[in-house]
Design an enzyme around this catalytic site. Structure first.
Site, PDB file in Angstrom:
ATOM      1  N   SER A 141      26.167  39.142  42.449  1.00 42.64           N
ATOM      2  CA  SER A 141      26.788  38.677  41.208  1.00 42.64           C
ATOM      3  C   SER A 141      25.955  37.574  40.591  1.00 42.64           C
ATOM      4  CB  SER A 141      28.195  38.147  41.508  1.00 42.64           C
ATOM      5  OG  SER A 141      28.707  37.461  40.388  1.00 42.64           O
ATOM      6  N   TYR A 154      32.589  32.134  46.168  1.00 38.66           N
ATOM      7  CA  TYR A 154      32.224  33.519  45.843  1.00 38.66           C
ATOM      8  C   TYR A 154      30.726  33.567  45.510  1.00 38.66           C
ATOM      9  CZ  TYR A 154      31.875  37.858  43.114  1.00 38.66           C
ATOM     10  OH  TYR A 154      31.498  39.080  42.628  1.00 38.66           O
ATOM     11  N   LYS A 158      27.595  35.458  47.617  1.00 38.87           N
ATOM     12  CA  LYS A 158      26.719  36.470  47.009  1.00 38.87           C
ATOM     13  C   LYS A 158      25.254  36.034  47.076  1.00 38.87           C
ATOM     14  CE  LYS A 158      29.576  39.700  45.595  1.00 38.87           C
ATOM     15  NZ  LYS A 158      29.458  41.080  46.085  1.00 38.87           N
TER      16      LYS A 158
HETATM   17  N1  LIG Z   1      33.964  43.254  38.635  1.00 43.08           N
HETATM   18  C1  LIG Z   1      33.084  42.308  38.296  1.00 43.08           C
HETATM   19  O1  LIG Z   1      33.183  41.676  37.223  1.00 43.08           O
HETATM   20  C2  LIG Z   1      31.911  42.004  39.197  1.00 43.08           C
HETATM   21  C3  LIG Z   1      30.948  41.089  38.758  1.00 43.08           C
HETATM   22  C4  LIG Z   1      29.863  40.813  39.585  1.00 43.08           C
HETATM   23  C5  LIG Z   1      29.751  41.433  40.825  1.00 43.08           C
HETATM   24  N2  LIG Z   1      30.730  42.298  41.225  1.00 43.08           N
HETATM   25  C6  LIG Z   1      30.598  42.900  42.555  1.00 43.08           C
HETATM   26  O2  LIG Z   1      30.545  44.312  42.427  1.00 43.08           O
HETATM   27  C7  LIG Z   1      31.119  44.907  43.590  1.00 43.08           C
HETATM   28  C8  LIG Z   1      32.176  45.906  43.173  1.00 43.08           C
HETATM   29  O3  LIG Z   1      33.156  45.241  42.400  1.00 43.08           O
HETATM   30  P1  LIG Z   1      34.369  46.012  41.708  1.00 43.08           P
HETATM   31  O4  LIG Z   1      34.641  45.276  40.452  1.00 43.08           O
HETATM   32  O5  LIG Z   1      34.151  47.467  41.688  1.00 43.08           O
HETATM   33  O6  LIG Z   1      35.529  45.651  42.778  1.00 43.08           O
HETATM   34  P2  LIG Z   1      36.957  46.297  43.049  1.00 43.08           P
HETATM   35  O7  LIG Z   1      37.803  45.203  43.630  1.00 43.08           O
HETATM   36  O8  LIG Z   1      37.481  46.997  41.848  1.00 43.08           O
HETATM   37  O9  LIG Z   1      36.637  47.353  44.190  1.00 43.08           O
HETATM   38  C9  LIG Z   1      36.162  46.907  45.437  1.00 43.08           C
HETATM   39  C10 LIG Z   1      36.573  47.880  46.510  1.00 43.08           C
HETATM   40  O10 LIG Z   1      36.115  47.305  47.740  1.00 43.08           O
HETATM   41  C11 LIG Z   1      37.101  47.509  48.727  1.00 43.08           C
HETATM   42  N3  LIG Z   1      37.007  46.507  49.774  1.00 43.08           N
HETATM   43  C12 LIG Z   1      37.345  45.189  49.685  1.00 43.08           C
HETATM   44  N4  LIG Z   1      37.187  44.597  50.868  1.00 43.08           N
HETATM   45  C13 LIG Z   1      36.743  45.545  51.721  1.00 43.08           C
HETATM   46  C14 LIG Z   1      36.426  45.535  53.088  1.00 43.08           C
HETATM   47  N5  LIG Z   1      36.581  44.421  53.814  1.00 43.08           N
HETATM   48  N6  LIG Z   1      35.980  46.677  53.667  1.00 43.08           N
HETATM   49  C15 LIG Z   1      35.853  47.817  52.940  1.00 43.08           C
HETATM   50  N7  LIG Z   1      36.170  47.883  51.625  1.00 43.08           N
HETATM   51  C16 LIG Z   1      36.615  46.762  51.029  1.00 43.08           C
HETATM   52  C17 LIG Z   1      38.419  47.378  47.969  1.00 43.08           C
HETATM   53  O11 LIG Z   1      39.497  48.009  48.677  1.00 43.08           O
HETATM   54  C18 LIG Z   1      38.087  48.054  46.643  1.00 43.08           C
HETATM   55  O12 LIG Z   1      38.443  49.420  46.648  1.00 43.08           O
HETATM   56  C19 LIG Z   1      31.662  43.749  44.441  1.00 43.08           C
HETATM   57  O13 LIG Z   1      30.727  43.406  45.439  1.00 43.08           O
HETATM   58  C20 LIG Z   1      31.792  42.627  43.438  1.00 43.08           C
HETATM   59  O14 LIG Z   1      31.743  41.346  44.044  1.00 43.08           O
HETATM   60  C21 LIG Z   1      31.789  42.619  40.444  1.00 43.08           C
END
Ligand SMILES: NC(=O)c1ccc[n+]([C@@H]2O[C@H](COP(=O)([O-])OP(=O)(O)OC[C@H]3O[C@@H](n4cnc5c(N)ncnc54)[C@H](O)[C@@H]3O)[C@@H](O)[C@H]2O)c1
Length: 253
Positions: A141, A154, A158
């Site tokens: 992130s 967080y 990352k």
């Molecule tokens: N959404 C954003 O704005 C954003 C921004 C920057 C980075 N990210 C990163 O992108 C990635 C995906 O984000 P997203 O928005 O699709 O998230 P999301 O929360 O919509 O989906 C994440 C999935 O990961 C699963 N998960 C969580 N903990 C887990 C564990 N311990 N073991 C196995 N599965 C697990 C959850 O059940 C969920 O289905 C993440 O690493 C997040 O930090 C997201």
């Protein structure tokens, strides 16, 4: 990706789900991981219905024994996508300033975003070394690159995961293994959906998007082609990098 086995963590929704579909469309066998079995099954069913190959692979990335057991059961992984993440209950961390947090608040971020990446990377690397081929992508992130007021831990988790990638790249390049980070800006996924869905948040979302050259949140499709490039043969000389997919929120110089 034909004949490649791809493990995508947290693929039950959001970014991981989009990546799972894209890798399956390109011919890979996709191990669809999530904490929630029903999400794994639903995404795997969708992929199979579209003619792809997918195996529901539920485990908690925080539990090293479960990760190793799954990798042992399903066989060597060619491509690992460390995508599972925890940004806090409301998708943007608890927004508490670091000075107001306690060690117990830090645990969930470190356990999923750092230890989860350590566990999965450690579990797949030996077979990649034996096979002298592998790709590791870690979804990080911009919070970890630029800092994030209210999301300090967080962001730290990352940044730590991104640091691991560089060492893994250096240690394993001679085995034709690459490791890269994809650094995301604000996405519209289930993680952040409450923010975007509620019109009452409109002033806040406008304020967020004012920081973006391209004034919309990202969607999973914004990432898929880059992930496929990094995971494929044409990405074989790209390693140790953090590539931003962030609508111009920050620039990597
Ligand atoms: N959404 C954003 O704005 C954003 C921004 C920057 C980075 N990210 C990163 O992108 C990635 C995906 O984000 P997203 O928005 O699709 O998230 P999301 O929360 O919509 O989906 C994440 C999935 O990961 C699963 N998960 C969580 N903990 C887990 C564990 N311990 N073991 C196995 N599965 C697990 C959850 O059940 C969920 O289905 C993440 O690493 C997040 O930090 C997201």
């Amino acid at each position: 990706m034909t004949s490649r086995r791809v493990l995508i963590t947290g693929a039950g929704q959001g970014v991981g789900r989009g990546l799972a579909s894209a890798f399956a469309d390109s011919g890979a066998e996709v191990l669809v991981n999530d904490l929630h079995l029903e999400r794994c099954q639903q995404v795997a069913d969708e992929i199979r219905a579209a003619g792809g190959t997918a195996v529901p692979t539920p485990f908690d990335v925080c539990d090293y024994e479960s990760v190793v057991a799954a990798v042992t059961e399903h066989g060597p992984v060619d491509v690992l996508v460390n995508n599972a993440g925890n940004a806090g209950a409301d998708g943007f961390g608890n927004r508490a300033k670091f000075a107001d947090t306690a060690p117990a608040d830090w645990e969930p971020f470190l356990r999923v975003n750092l230890y989860g990446v350590l566990h999965c990377t450690r579990a797949v690397l030996p077979a990649m070394i034996t096979n002298t081929w592998g790709r590791i992508l870690t979804i990080v992130s911009d919070a970890g690159r630029t800092g994030d007021p209210g999301g300090a831990v967080y962001g730290a988790s990352k940044a730590a995961a991104a640091g691991l990638t560089r060492s893994v790249a250096l240690e394993n390049g001679r085995f034709n293994i690459t490791a890269n980070n994809i650094s995301l800006g604000t996405m519209r996924t289930p993680m952040t959906e409450p923010l975007w869905a509620d019109p009452a948040n409109s002033p806040q979302t406008k304020e967020i998007l004012r920081n973006y050259a391209i004034r919309r949140p990202g969607v999973p499709e914004d990432i898929t082609e880059l992930a496929l490039l990094l995971a494929g043969e044409h990405g074989s000389w790209i390693t140790g990098q953090t590539i931003c997919v962030n609508g111009g929120y920050s620039f990597g110089l």
